[in-house]
Every structure is written in structure tokens, then in C-alpha cells.
Design an enzyme around this catalytic site. Structure first.
Site, mmCIF file in Angstrom:
data_model
loop_
_atom_site.group_PDB
_atom_site.id
_atom_site.type_symbol
_atom_site.label_atom_id
_atom_site.label_comp_id
_atom_site.label_asym_id
_atom_site.label_seq_id
_atom_site.Cartn_x
_atom_site.Cartn_y
_atom_site.Cartn_z
ATOM 1 N N ASN A 96 0.810 -1.217 0.000
ATOM 2 C CA ASN A 96 0.000 0.000 0.000
ATOM 3 C C ASN A 96 0.848 1.275 0.000
ATOM 4 O O ASN A 96 0.414 2.319 -0.488
ATOM 5 C CB ASN A 96 -0.948 0.023 1.209
ATOM 6 C CG ASN A 96 -0.216 -0.113 2.535
ATOM 7 O OD1 ASN A 96 0.496 -1.092 2.753
ATOM 8 N ND2 ASN A 96 -0.382 0.842 3.426
ATOM 9 N N HIS A 97 2.069 1.218 0.498
ATOM 10 C CA HIS A 97 2.909 2.425 0.550
ATOM 11 C C HIS A 97 3.428 2.805 -0.826
ATOM 12 O O HIS A 97 3.528 3.989 -1.135
ATOM 13 C CB HIS A 97 4.092 2.201 1.501
ATOM 14 C CG HIS A 97 3.794 2.602 2.906
ATOM 15 N ND1 HIS A 97 4.328 3.711 3.514
ATOM 16 C CD2 HIS A 97 2.988 2.035 3.830
ATOM 17 C CE1 HIS A 97 3.869 3.806 4.744
ATOM 18 N NE2 HIS A 97 3.057 2.797 4.966
#
Length: 570
Positions: A96-97
Site C-alpha cells: 500500500n505504501h
């Protein structure tokens, strides 16, 4: 197209499982901490090479940001190149980063021959007695999970009588390994018509390992401490396949985090001398560590936080943070929960994850919380970056990867590595890595022409950004010069007005001495007109039209030196 297959002659197959490396993180705004994150990742890769692993699998959040700097990219390429030279494949999924709207950084590394992005089509590690099939799904939020097409997953090919193992890589926080999470491992494994032997997970930074419905569920933990609350040793997993599959954990030596607790006396008072005495008792542990000073008790005295942090840094701490937790206890003795006073970034990160923000929302968040962007420039920065985002985003069709989404084919020529996907967030040095096509070929990167083109695009983007920053700085300096000049002119006008006032008084006194008071009112109209004519040059030299001189006063010739001083007369 045939499955990607890596062959080994070893009867015992070993796979290294890592994740959440968060490369590029400048934790606590420290360049030393950024270096620590890369060093920990490098240690893991060195272990893989030294222990002759058959593959490394990374379960997401390779980078801390979706827009890593050129320096971050070059250093990552250098580390992955060492793995490639050793003949060890790097398999991964997107967390997700680092997740971008379209083409992922992992796709670029794949085209360079440095990585394989896992999806619905298995990547195979083939040994003499066993075959291991690796699948992967990038990080999915709730809405994206509901729209995800699990039917595209391919059943493994015939193994020729060899023992088979099926492994799924995910980057999610999942129940039951993390009880109470809204998503379960069954939400991902249930719709896929494959019986998995293990689900290798990322996103949780603490090591976990349980067995559920016949499959191992395991988090290796992050390779560096991403918050002070992460007190456990950092680690990675080793999966061994021979007669059976086994999972073992290996710890990584990382920089120490030291907490120094300090409490007030019975009256709640804290004496500064005593604070320094307590800190001195930790001198050996403080050197080269990340240090937190934690105050508890009743809040009755002020604490010079900056002074204490500077004192700790002077004793050799890499980072020093003071946390004042006094009066945070309720009357019944229960402490306030849900907030880690010394890790606001971690709290914000968790809250953002719950919001499921769009790409544009996350972009705005990063701008607002960027310490290098002043509050007065947030609006302009947001407008510029959102405009670029909208211009560079294809809204008519989402980028889809054949191995994960639907049955649409992946058009590498039209969708891969468009220039609008090359985004650079910060200035950085060139670092090490690919200088040109020949260099790319020397370090063993496949498709060196593409690799050199990618790096050149990154560098061009950085030069454009530097040029824009330079023009912006020049505009700021020009505005500052104009403001300075206006202030000096205003000051000059003010001085001239004061001079005229003094001359008016002097003129009035002189005339009062020569004539009666009533004679002033009888001055001929022509004399007044002549006096007005004499004043016109003064007005054109910058004297306000509202300034009035006494009748009969001799005209004064002003120069630029009167307004700005002799040094500025030219």
C-alpha cells in the site's frame, strides 16, 4: 506463454521471505535513519547470497513512498543487482505504501530483469524432487477486493510426479493471524480453486506465524523499526522444502532504540539537574541510538524539551525525542489508550489506511504534511501537483495486469512505463547504479536499453524539477528585492516629509519675525503660484503631493542620496 521457471539441483529448497523494508524512509527526518533502512535490506540480501537461497520473496512495501527519490531507486537497483549476479530470483508484490495508479516500480525492475511481479500465473521454483508454485495479489482495499476477479488464477501445470507446494503472497492485515481485522485470509484463499500450503504476508511489522485451514499464515516482520512501539527484534523468514515444508525465523541486528523513563517526586516536581543525572546514567546506551525520554507523573513543572533533546544528541544519540506523558492517567489509574505520544507518524499512517483515500487524496495528504512546504505555499503546491496528476492519469481505463485482473491482455507498448509515471518527490544525488546502456549491460541487467532509458527519464525529471525550483527561488528573491526597494522608498519619503515639516516651522518663525501675523494672510496670489511652481520638481522626485511647505520657503533640491543613502545613489 510458458510459466516463468527457476530450476535448482538442490534436493532441499530454501526460500527467504521478507517484506516491509520501507526503503527511502527518513524516519524522524533523519538521513542516518534513511541509511539504516537500506542497510537492513542489504543485510537480508547478503544473507540470501551467503546462504545460497533459491529465491527471495518480498511481500510488499519495498519503498516507503510511491515516489521514491532517484537515490532510493539507484541504491535499490544496486542491491537487487547483487542478488541477480548470484542467480537468485527476486519475487514480489506491491504494498500500500508504494502502490501507484498504473505502472508499478516492480514492473520496471521486472523489465530490467531484476525481479518478477507475482500474480495469478504461477512462478515456479523447480527442484529434483519438488516444485513450488508462487502466486501473488497486490494490496487491495475493501472496495477493490469486492471488484477483484479471482477466476483468472491458473491451476498449476503437471509436476511430473514431483511433490508440489502452493504459496500465495499477500500484503494485508488479516484475521485470524491478527484477530479482529475486518478482512480474513479466507476472503482471499476461498475464491481461488487452489489448496495453498502457505500464505506469506506483509503489512504487519511484527513476526507472526499460525496454521489455519491446513495452511501456514506468517508475517516476517519489518526489516527496520518503523515506530518506537515496535520493540521486538526485526526479522525475516526462511522456508525450507524437502520432505515437508518448515518455516524458521531469523533476527536482524538493527540500531538500538533506548527509552529513558523519568518520573516526578511525590509533589509532582521534576528538577532539571536530576533529569540530566538520569540521562547520564544511560550514557553507554545512548551513543549511536535512537533515544526517547519519557516523563510521567503529575504535571506541575515545565520541561525545556529542546534543551534536553540537544543534551542527549550531544551525548551521541542519532535521534532524541522527549515525550511528556504526565497527567495522561485517569483518576481511576487507567491510562489513555490508542495514542502513542512519540509516534504521530505511525498514528496518522494507521488512520489514513482506514480512510481508503484515492490516489489524489493521498497526494494532498503528503503535500499538507510535507515539512519542507510552508503553509503559505500549500495551496499553490496542491494546485500544481493535482493539475499534473489529472493531466497524467488515464480515467477511461484502469491499468490491468493480465496475471491479476480480468482476461484483458497486458499491452506493454502502450501501457508500460509512460513518462507521466516517472515522478520524483525529492532532490537527490545520482548515487550508484546505471550510468548508461553499457554500464547496465556490465552489471547483468536484462534489456539494458530500457534500463538506461528509465534512468535517463528519471534524471531528466530531476533536472526539470531543479530548474523549476531555481526559477521559483529567483522569483522569490526578485519579489524580496522589490519589497526592499519599496520599503526604502517609503522610508525616504518619510524622511523627506520630516525635513519639510522642520523647514515649514523654520520658515514660519522667520516670517513671523519680519511681518505681523496678519501679513501672512495678505500674501499676493501670484507669490503663492510661484511657490507652487517651485515645489513641482520636489513632487516629481518622490515627495508626496500632500506635503506642503511654508510660503516663501526656499526650494530644496533633493537627490537619490537623500532617499536611499550615498551608496545607493547609482
Amino acid at each position: 506463454m510458458d510459466n516463468v521457471t527457476y530450476r535448482t539441483e538442490k534436493s532441499e529448497i530454501k526460500i527467504l521471505h521478507t517484506g516491509d523494508t520501507h526503503l527511502g524512509s527518513r524516519q524522524y527526518h533523519s538521513d542516518i535513519r534513511r541509511r539504516d533502512f537500506f542497510e537492513s535490506f542489504s543485510k537480508v540480501i547478503r544473507d540470501a547470497v551467503e546462504n545460497n537461497m533459491d529465491a527471495v520473496i518480498h511481500t510488499g512495501d519495498l519503498f516507503d513512498s510511491r515516489n521514491p527519490s532517484i537515490e532510493d531507486l539507484m541504491e535499490t537497483i544496486a542491491v537487487l543487482t547483487e542478488l541477480k549476479k548470484a542467480g537468485i530470483p527476486f519475487l514480489g508484490i506491491v504494498g500500500n505504501h508504494e502502490g501507484k495508479q498504473n505502472t508499478q516500480w516492480l514492473d520496471i525492475f521486472e523489465t530490467m530483469g531484476l525481479a518478477e511481479r507475482l500474480g495469478s500465473k504461477p512462478v515456479i521454483v523447480d527442484g529434483p524432487n519438488a516444485q513450488i508454485y508462487f502466486y501473488g495479489i497486490d494490496n487491495l482495499s475493501g472496495p477493490r477486493l469486492a471488484a477483484f476477479d479471482f477466476s483468472v488464477f491458473e491451476c498449476p501445470p503437471d509436476s511430473g510426479g514431483k511433490k508440489t507446494y502452493h504459496i500465495l503472497a499477500l500484503h494485508q492485515l488479516l484475521d485470524p493471524v491478527l484477530p479482529g481485522q475486518p478482512l480474513s485470509a479466507d476472503d482471499f484463499t476461498g475464491p481461488i480453486p487452489i489448496q495453498f500450503d502457505a500464505v506469506l504476508l506483509g503489512d504487519n511489522h511484527k513476526y507472526e506465524c499460525i496454521k489455519h485451514n491446513g495452511a501456514w499464515l506468517t508475517y516476517p516482520g519489518s526489516t527496520e523499526r518503523c515506530s518506537a512501539a515496535e520493540t521486538e527484534p526485526r526479522s525475516y523468514n526462511i522456508l525450507t522444502f524437502e520432505n515437508e515444508m518448515s518455516i524458521t525465523r531469523r533476527s536482524i541486528q538493527t540500531r538500538d532504540f533506548v527509552t529513558i523513563p523519568i518520573s516526578g517526586d511525590d509533589k509532582g516536581e521534576i528538577k532539571l539537574d536530576e533529569v540530566y543525572t538520569v540521562i547520564d546514567s544511560y550514557s553507554e546506551k545512548i551513543k549511536d541510538s535512537v533515544v526517547f525520554i519519557e516523563f510521567t507523573g503529575t504535571k506541575k513543572t515545565l520541561i525545556p524539551i529542546s534543551e534536553i533533546e540537544e543534551y542527549v544528541k550531544n551525548k551521541g544519540a542519532v535521534v532524541a525525542r522527549v515525550g511528556d506523558k504526565r497527567d495522561l492517567a485517569k483518576e481511576d489509574g487507567d491510562k489513555v489508550g490508542g495514542i502513542v505520544f512519540r509516534d504521530p507518524d505511525e498514528v496518522v499512517r494507521q488512520e489514513l489506511k482506514k480512510l481508503n483515500l484515492t490516489e489524489a487524496g493521498l497526494l494532498l495528504d503528503s503535500i499538507i504534511r510535507d515539512s519542507e512546504i510552508s503553509k503559505t505555499n500549500i495551496t499553490d503546491a496542491s494546485e500544481i501537483q493535482l493539475k499534473e496528476f489529472l493531466e497524467n492519469t488515464e480515467f477511461n481505463e484502469e491499468f490491468r495486469r493480465e496475471s491479476v485482473y480480468s482476461d484483458e491482455s497486458f499491452d506493454s507498448e502502450s501501457n508500460f512505463c509512460s513518462s507521466n509515471e516517472i515522478e520524483i518527490e525529492t532532490d537527490a544525488g545520482n548515487g550508484i547504479g546505471i550510468e548508461n546502456e553499457s554500464n547496465a549491460d556490465e552489471i547483468g541487467i536484462e534489456n539494458p536499453e530500457f534500463a538506461a532509458e528509465v534512468i535517463e527519464q528519471l534524471r531528466r525529471t530531476q533536472e526539470i524539477k531543479k530548474s523549476a525550483d531555481k526559477e521559483k527561488q529567483a522569483d522569490k528573491e526578485e519579489q524580496a528585492d522589490e519589497k526592499k526597494q519599496e520599503d526604502e522608498e517609503e522610508a525616504g519619503k518619510k524622511r523627506m516629509g520630516e525635513d519639510e515639516t522642520a523647514e515649514n516651522v523654520e520658515s514660519a518663525e522667520n516670517e513671523n519675525g519680519e511681518t505681523d501675523g496678519n501679513d501672512i494672510g495678505e500674501t499676493d496670489a501670484n507669490d503663492i503660484e510661484e511657490a507652487d511652481e517651485r515645489r513641482k520638481p520636489e513632487i516629481s522626485s518622490g515627495v508626496s503631493e500632500k506635503t506642503k511647505r511654508g510660503p516663501g520657503a526656499a526650494p530644496r533640491q533633493y537627490t537619490l542620496g537623500d532617499m536611499f543613502g550615498p551608496e545607493d545613489e547609482s
